[in-house]
Design an enzyme around this catalytic site. Structure first.
Site, PDB file in Angstrom:
ATOM      1  N   CYS A 195       0.801  -1.229   0.000  1.00 17.04           N
ATOM      2  CA  CYS A 195       0.000   0.000   0.000  1.00 17.04           C
ATOM      3  C   CYS A 195       0.833   1.278   0.000  1.00 17.04           C
ATOM      4  CB  CYS A 195      -0.946   0.011   1.194  1.00 17.04           C
ATOM      5  SG  CYS A 195      -2.014  -1.435   1.261  1.00 17.04           S
ATOM      6  N   HIS A 249      -9.858   2.671  -0.196  1.00 21.63           N
ATOM      7  CA  HIS A 249      -8.425   2.390  -0.127  1.00 21.63           C
ATOM      8  C   HIS A 249      -7.959   1.942  -1.508  1.00 21.63           C
ATOM      9  CE1 HIS A 249      -4.557   1.100   1.021  1.00 21.63           C
ATOM     10  NE2 HIS A 249      -4.803   0.803   2.290  1.00 21.63           N
TER      11      HIS A 249
END
Length: 997
Positions: A177, A350
């Site tokens: 991420c 996200h």
């Protein structure tokens, strides 16, 4: 980065997100506080391949952030065959197209720039690959290797460099991420080390099928309702979505020198890893985050209190958000100026691999616009963040920044696996000297004069898309400088095979022409030959060429040369007829022809000087003399004497008249010595020439027969027997003239063919020219058969252009490209520039800088991709063909029994276990084994000691819940994660007892 030499500029940004096609739409979504995550219908989820048994479960969440149009790709632009494009990973397609747009936003043509441009980027694992590998026809036709190469993320950066001709470092970055932000850090380091001069940095993530939704697992990172609530008291998980984000970075000093738009400045970046001091591989670490924030702050040279906004990782999880806030407080201190903390994940979810880069783009926009958008889905700030006694607050409402001072912002991204990234940005404001230079540049750009707009594409359809986008942009920016637009198109865009160009004096005219498709076209594959068409007598007008000469020194010099040459052989000054008071109406032939010759020769010479060179030349009557001069049959001095002599002799002939008609059949019996066909201009236009009496009779005949007709304003019957005396004397003169072979093919008025060397050098040909019929229609047929479709009219007005159109009107598959060197008298400079523009469309080597120069480039629309569907239907997950979720079969729960019967034996005393307990333990061990991949023989070793991690733990906990049909909490598991401990907890829950372990 303590010195300005170490600052990095963000000079362009590009993103494509759910419900946001570009940076502007992304920013508007943030400012409006909207969410791009959408509900999915059951039909959409079913179409994605989710079995009914799974999608009908209560814990199945039907929400997603969906990218529109991902099945579409401009394979032509990147040179892919349709089949190869079909199997190329969607993420790699987005990377290619977005990189093109990114470079164009920075006005960089990678094929011409001397800059070394690097690429630092990462992508998610290709889930598109699963569907492609299941297609036997694709595997057999392309081969498994081609399919894998098209989907392997190892080739993301290098494929981009190859397809776009980028020659700097090309490096894949993969840190989960935090990938997007770590890619930026890598690009920054490369720039500081002078490995490259500009760098593309970012990440892309697309998981397919997009409409699949997901199963919620208690205690997992995913939200139970598909809503991400960063820093909210009710934060209970995130939702993963899809998107791409890219930035183009330069050293700040280079960006300023290049005149780039600087969105924000990177003052520092830092990357580290948590190491082993955390609960598990996938868990976050306060100390790791504190260290990376502190490192970036120290490198930046800023004080803790300078940072007044932080774009946090902010995933909306009960565990992650408090850890991140604690790290911020430790790194940036509790006291000082208020500092807002926000997260875009409330708006867009996200974005996984791309999360960090999109956060960076948001922070850069915050500094650029001086406004902090609200963080959405925050009803009540979580008390667990403990912000009350600190300088930090969650940005639940939008607010302006203080633009009077420099603003700083931090951006964080933390990857599963522990790689943390933090970037510190500061706002950018030009120095007073730079602002003054910009103001001067704007003044320079505002100079009058036409501009030549040039643009190109990989196909005809894309070319039309380019024109439409450019027109819309011009229309939307009324203060736009057309010169700056022309300069940007010339210098900042890649030249593609299909070209277009036009000249315009102002923005409104450019918009009109672009929208109407009135621009010149050319292509690498087409025939781009140009013919110069020279007008004949009767096209002269007042002040012909005066406006152009006043603005164009090249034409003015050529005109002076021609006038001087002609004046040596006339008893009048040609220049006197070129001024605003020069009499041209009704002037004698002896004046009109030298006047036209001087202007037309000067026009052709100036146009050739400008780089526009004809493949063929032809002229109408007198125009053929000028054409022959341009072709090299005569030099200028010889031609000037020839024209002056020709005009004087023709003017001395008996007077006559001429009549234009649209057909000849009504006059057949009238034709003879006193009336002839002087010109066949087109299949629907002829000119009769003869005595006054004969023409009067023809007029009466035309009226009776319904033939359209018009008298021509001439004093003589040109191209008729009345010119015999002039032709004989002219032939005698021509015997004294030196002739040369034409250097440029010259199409004859008389024969309609390309003039032979013998004809060109024959006095008889040029003498008979006064008598013979002008067969312009046959000349056009010759050019049409040669494939010529581009014509520049040399002369005043549009008479020759109209004749060209008339001759090609019947050709449905041929649309002529036409330009006039002197159109309307008030637009002479623009007309000449448009002729240069036509020349560029035919040959992009024609220089247009004089009509496309400005001190700096400006923002323009990026390439209008011609996208087509290239799609292989994706499969769900890893291609399992059934909907079996259970790994083991749950036993029948034991009937509650007195505690002694179910008592657990002393540690290690396996013989003391009763039947139900051992059955439970066997099932638990089997489940552990399925997750760990090896027999869980060491019943007393904790799950994490056996190689498990937090993500696996969530999956395992949910499997235990399903298997035993009980509520097994995350806390119970973490405190009792061995097989024995888990068995004891489950046994107690089945007996509705509290476990004591």
């Amino acid at each position: 980065m303590e010195s300005d030499d170490e600052l990095i500029a963000i000079v362009s940004m590009e993103c494509r997100l759910p419900r946001a096609r570009d940076v502007d739409e992304f920013w508007q979504t943030l400012v409006d506080g909207e969410s791009a995550v959408q509900d999915l219908t059951d039909a959409e989820v079913a179409a994605a391949g989710v079995p009914e048994g799974r999608r009908s479960r209560a814990d199945y969440v039907k929400r997603a952030g969906v990218l529109d149009g991902i099945a579409e790709f401009d394979s032509t632009y990147f040179g892919y065959s349709p089949r190869e494009a079909d199997i190329l990973d969607v993420q790699q397609r987005l990377m290619l197209e977005s990189s093109v747009s990114l470079l164009e936003r920075a006005n960089i043509d990678p094929h011409r720039t001397q800059q070394r441009i690097g690429v630092f980027a990462g992508s998610g694992m290709s889930t598109y690959l699963f569907g492609a590998l299941r297609r036997r026809d694709l595997v057999e036709s392309l081969g498994e290797m081609v399919i894998r190469h098209g989907n392997d993320k190892d080739f993301l950066a290098t494929r981009t460099s190859y397809k776009l001709n980028l020659r700097g470092p090309s490096v894949n970055v993969q840190t989960a991420c935090s990938t997007g932000l770590v890619a930026v850090h890598s690009a920054v380091q490369s720039l500081l080390l002078n490995e490259c001069d500009a760098a593309v940095a970012g990440a892309v993530h697309v998981r397919l099928p997009q409409h699949a939704g997901y199963r919620y697992q208690v205690g997992g990172v995913l939200s139970p309702d598909g809503i991400c609530r960063p820093f909210d008291a009710g934060a209970n998980g995130t939702v993963f979505t899809n998107g791409i984000g890219l930035v183009l970075l330069k050293r700040l000093r280079d960006a300023v020198a290049d005149g780039d738009e600087v969105h924000a400045v990177i003052a520092a970046s830092a990357v580290n890893n948590d190491g082993a001091e955390k609960v598990s591989f996938t868990a976050p670490s306060v100390s790791g985050q504190v260290d990376v924030l502190s490192d970036a702050l120290q490198i930046s040279g800023a004080k803790q209190t300078d940072i007044t906004y932080i774009e946090a990782h902010g995933t909306g999880t009960a565990l992650g958000d408090p850890i991140e806030i604690e790290a911020i407080k430790q790194a940036y201190g509790l006291d000082g100026a208020p500092c807002g903390i926000g997260s875009l994940k409330g708006n867009f979810g996200h974005l996984n691999i791309a999360a960090g880069i999109i956060g960076l783009i948001k922070a850069a926009l915050v500094l650029k616009h001086g406004h902090v958008p609200p963080t959405v889905n925050v009803d009540e700030v979580s008390p667990a963040l403990e912000l009350d006694e600190s300088r930090y607050f969650v940005t639940t409402e939008g607010f302006p920044l203080d633009r009077a001072s420099e603003n700083w912002a931090g951006v964080s991204a933390f990857g599963m696996g522990g790689t943390n990234g933090h970037v510190i940005l500061k706002s950018f404001a030009p120095t007073p000297a730079e602002e003054a230079a910009d103001a001067t540049a704007d003044d320079d750009v505002a100079a009058t004069g036409p501009s030549v707009l040039t643009f190109s594409a990989r196909s005809e359809d894309a070319l039309r898309g380019q024109a439409a986008a450019l027109a819309d942009h011009l229309a939307a920016h009324p203060d736009a400088s057309l010169a700056a637009y022309a300069h940007t198109l010339r210098e900042g865009r890649t030249l593609h095979p299909y070209r277009a160009s036009l000249a315009a004096a102002d923005r409104a005219e450019a918009v009109t022409r672009l929208r109407a498709g009135r621009y010149h076209r050319g292509s690498e594959a087409g025939t781009n030959d140009i013919a110069f068409v020279f007008a004949g007598q009767g096209t002269q007008r007042e002040a012909m060429g005066a406006a152009l000469a006043a603005k164009d020194e090249h034409f003015a010099r050529r005109l002076d040369e021609a006038v001087a040459a002609v004046n040596e052989h006339t008893d009048f000054d040609v220049q006197a007829y070129l001024g605003p008071d020069g009499p041209v109406d009704g002037i004698d032939t002896s004046v009109a022809q030298p006047l036209l010759f001087a202007v037309e020769y000067a026009l052709a010479a100036a146009l050739t000087d400008a780089g526009v060179r004809p493949r063929y030349v032809l002229g109408h009557s007198l125009g053929e003399i000028v054409a022959a001069t341009v072709a090299g049959v005569f030099d200028l001095r010889t031609a000037a004497e020839l024209v002056a002599t020709r005009a004087r002799l023709m003017g001395a002939c008996p007077t006559g008249a001429m009549l234009a008609v649209d057909r000849l059949d009504a006059f057949t019996d009238l034709l003879g010595a006193s009336l002839v066909v002087a010109a066949t201009n087109s299949p629907a236009q002829y000119v009769l020439s003869g005595t006054h009496e004969a023409v009067e009779e023809a007029v009466a005949r035309a009226a009776d027969a319904g033939v359209r007709h018009q008298r021509l304003a001439t004093s003589h019957a040109f191209h008729s027997p009345l010119m015999r005396g002039a032709a004989d004397e002219f032939r005698a003169f021509l015997h004294t003239v030196e002739f040369r072979a034409p250097r440029i093919p010259l199409v004859s008025n008389i024969t309609g063919r390309v003039l032979t060397e013998y004809e060109a050098r024959s006095p008889h040909y040029w003498a008979d020219h006064l008598l013979r019929t002008v067969d312009f229609a046959e000349s056009m047929r010759t050019l049409r058969e040669a494939g010529v479709s581009r014509f520049v009219e040399i002369g005043a007005g549009r008479s020759m252009s109209n004749l060209v159109r008339a001759n090609l009107a019947a050709e449905a598959d041929l649309t002529p490209e036409l330009a006039q060197t002197l159109g309307e008298s008030e637009h002479e400079e623009e007309s000449f520039a448009d002729a240069v523009a036509l020349g560029w469309a035919a040959d992009p080597e024609v220089p247009v800088a004089r009509y496309a120069s400005a001190p700096r480039m400006v923002s323009l629309p990026t390439y209008a991709f011609e996208r087509h569907v290239h799609w292989v239907e994706p499969t769900l997950g890893f291609g399992a063909d059934d909907d079996t979720d259970a790994l083991v079969t749950a036993p029948t729960p034991p009937v509650a029994a007195p505690a002694p019967t179910l008592a657990v034996a002393d540690e290690g005393a396996g013989e003391g276990l009763d039947g139900p307990t051992e059955e439970i333990r066997a099932i638990v061990a089997k489940i552990y084994e399925s997750f760990i991949g090896a027999p869980a023989t060491a019943h007393e070793r904790e799950f994490f000691e056996l190689g498990g991690n937090s993500l696996m733990a969530i999956q395992l906990i949910n499997k235990l819940r399903e298997t035993f049909e009980l509520d097994f909490s995350v806390r119970d598991f973490y405190e009792n994660s061995s097989v024995s401990g888990t068995t004891d907890v489950i046994k107690s829950l089945l007996l509705q007892e509290t476990a004591h372990v």
